[in-house]
Scaffold this active site. Sequence first.
Site, PDB file in Angstrom:
ATOM      1  N   SER A  43      30.836  24.566  69.616  1.00  0.00           N
ATOM      2  CA  SER A  43      30.704  23.657  68.476  1.00  0.00           C
ATOM      3  C   SER A  43      31.019  24.434  67.214  1.00  0.00           C
ATOM      4  O   SER A  43      31.046  25.665  67.207  1.00  0.00           O
ATOM      5  CB  SER A  43      29.287  23.070  68.399  1.00  0.00           C
ATOM      6  OG  SER A  43      28.349  24.077  68.037  1.00  0.00           O
ATOM      7  N   MET A 107      26.376  27.817  68.875  1.00  0.00           N
ATOM      8  CA  MET A 107      25.938  27.326  67.566  1.00  0.00           C
ATOM      9  C   MET A 107      26.336  28.350  66.507  1.00  0.00           C
ATOM     10  O   MET A 107      26.085  29.553  66.675  1.00  0.00           O
ATOM     11  CB  MET A 107      24.417  27.142  67.565  1.00  0.00           C
ATOM     12  CG  MET A 107      23.797  26.923  66.198  1.00  0.00           C
ATOM     13  SD  MET A 107      23.974  25.215  65.642  1.00  0.00           S
ATOM     14  CE  MET A 107      23.069  25.283  64.105  1.00  0.00           C
ATOM     15  N   VAL A 138      25.174  32.469  69.720  1.00  0.00           N
ATOM     16  CA  VAL A 138      25.264  32.280  68.276  1.00  0.00           C
ATOM     17  C   VAL A 138      26.633  32.778  67.827  1.00  0.00           C
ATOM     18  O   VAL A 138      27.038  33.895  68.142  1.00  0.00           O
ATOM     19  CB  VAL A 138      24.151  33.029  67.535  1.00  0.00           C
ATOM     20  CG1 VAL A 138      24.267  32.783  66.031  1.00  0.00           C
ATOM     21  CG2 VAL A 138      22.780  32.584  68.038  1.00  0.00           C
ATOM     22  N   LYS A 139      27.340  31.951  67.086  1.00  0.00           N
ATOM     23  CA  LYS A 139      28.683  32.310  66.626  1.00  0.00           C
ATOM     24  C   LYS A 139      28.627  33.108  65.331  1.00  0.00           C
ATOM     25  O   LYS A 139      28.034  32.668  64.336  1.00  0.00           O
ATOM     26  CB  LYS A 139      29.513  31.039  66.370  1.00  0.00           C
ATOM     27  CG  LYS A 139      30.122  30.417  67.599  1.00  0.00           C
ATOM     28  CD  LYS A 139      30.982  29.229  67.177  1.00  0.00           C
ATOM     29  CE  LYS A 139      31.952  28.810  68.247  1.00  0.00           C
ATOM     30  NZ  LYS A 139      32.846  27.729  67.768  1.00  0.00           N
ATOM     31  N   ILE A 140      29.265  34.269  65.352  1.00  0.00           N
ATOM     32  CA  ILE A 140      29.457  35.083  64.155  1.00  0.00           C
ATOM     33  C   ILE A 140      30.948  35.397  64.059  1.00  0.00           C
ATOM     34  O   ILE A 140      31.544  35.840  65.032  1.00  0.00           O
ATOM     35  CB  ILE A 140      28.660  36.399  64.214  1.00  0.00           C
ATOM     36  CG1 ILE A 140      27.156  36.123  64.248  1.00  0.00           C
ATOM     37  CG2 ILE A 140      29.000  37.294  63.022  1.00  0.00           C
ATOM     38  CD1 ILE A 140      26.304  37.373  64.371  1.00  0.00           C
TER      39      ILE A 140
END
EC number: 2.2.1.2
Length: 381
Positions: A43, A107, A138-140
């Site tokens: 997402s 996310m 977790v997207k970074i």
Amino acid sequence: MKPTLQLHNLGQRLWLDNITREMLDDGSLRRYIDDFSITGLTSNPTIFDGAIGGGSAYDDGIRAKVHNEKSREAVFTELALEDLRRAADLFRPVFEASRHVDGWVSMEVSPLLAHDTDGSIDAARLIHQQADRPNLLVKIPGTPEGIPAIEASIFAGVPINITLLFSREQYLAAAEAYLRGIERRVDAGLDPRVGSVASLFISRWDAAVQNKVPAELRNKLGISIGQRTYRTYRELLASARWRKLAEVGALPQRLLWASTRTKDPAASDTLYIEALAAPDTINTMPEKTLHAFAQRGVLRGAMAADGGDAEAILARFAQANVDIDALAIQLQHEGAQSFVKSWQHLLQRIADKGAALGSAGEKTAGEIQRRQRSRRPGRNG
């Protein structure tokens, strides 16, 4: 055999690049899992902006959260995680069956933190804690400031999807950050099993040079960058450094193909799916691309582990005055800015919806009170 199942059997995993509350409520995501071999999803702010603005599925949640005076960002985070927890639970069986290699959802931290190392570390930790699901990445972004945040987050045990990678060099920086984080965990006596994927964006390369190169080179740059990066990825997985970590239980950081929707209307809508068929990778695709490949995709074999003819084709782009290194930096910057724009639009949409729903709620409550007063008997009976 369905083309999607053929890809799965080849060793590539298909993830959906979308999530909406409707697809969770009406069983669409469950059907994608069963019918199209989908084993995870991604997402981003653009996806959630479309989902929240596309109907009324989120209205009750927005109304309640705004009523409790939560910030726009807090409202979004709660709404997104409500959906992603449900999706994560659907993928939990494959997550466990694959020993945590597959079955992930993603996310993103606020795009405003793309150049803020400490802010990204804090945001990733909070999202991981708030999500309360072991199979949420977790997207970074893999910006220069994001790389140390990725290493620190991996060391802290936060699973990370490294996004906005556009070149072999940017991928290598992301892979190094992951390896350093895991090595630090091993040295500290911590569990080395921390999930990660490295997301290489494909179609934006071709969109950037579409009208700047000879016709015979159109729609070949993104695939060639993918081939070049895949060779490096395979070399890393075969390295003594990685084998040492694998022996103590570390999970492989898999290469993920992102931005695989064909943007050239003159090209096949399954172009990138067919060209990027490669074992031990992930292809995350929007619903239209997924349906197109499921209906008429043709699997022509696996991508060459040595990169095939990528270097020869990239040399032709250099002859056409395409500076690949400079363009990779430009595309990463533009991608980060695009996500900021979507993020700001998303938060404004939530504010506008919250105001409209709150106003509508006040009007409804006022109307109910007026009706109740009109039904009361007068003092004289």
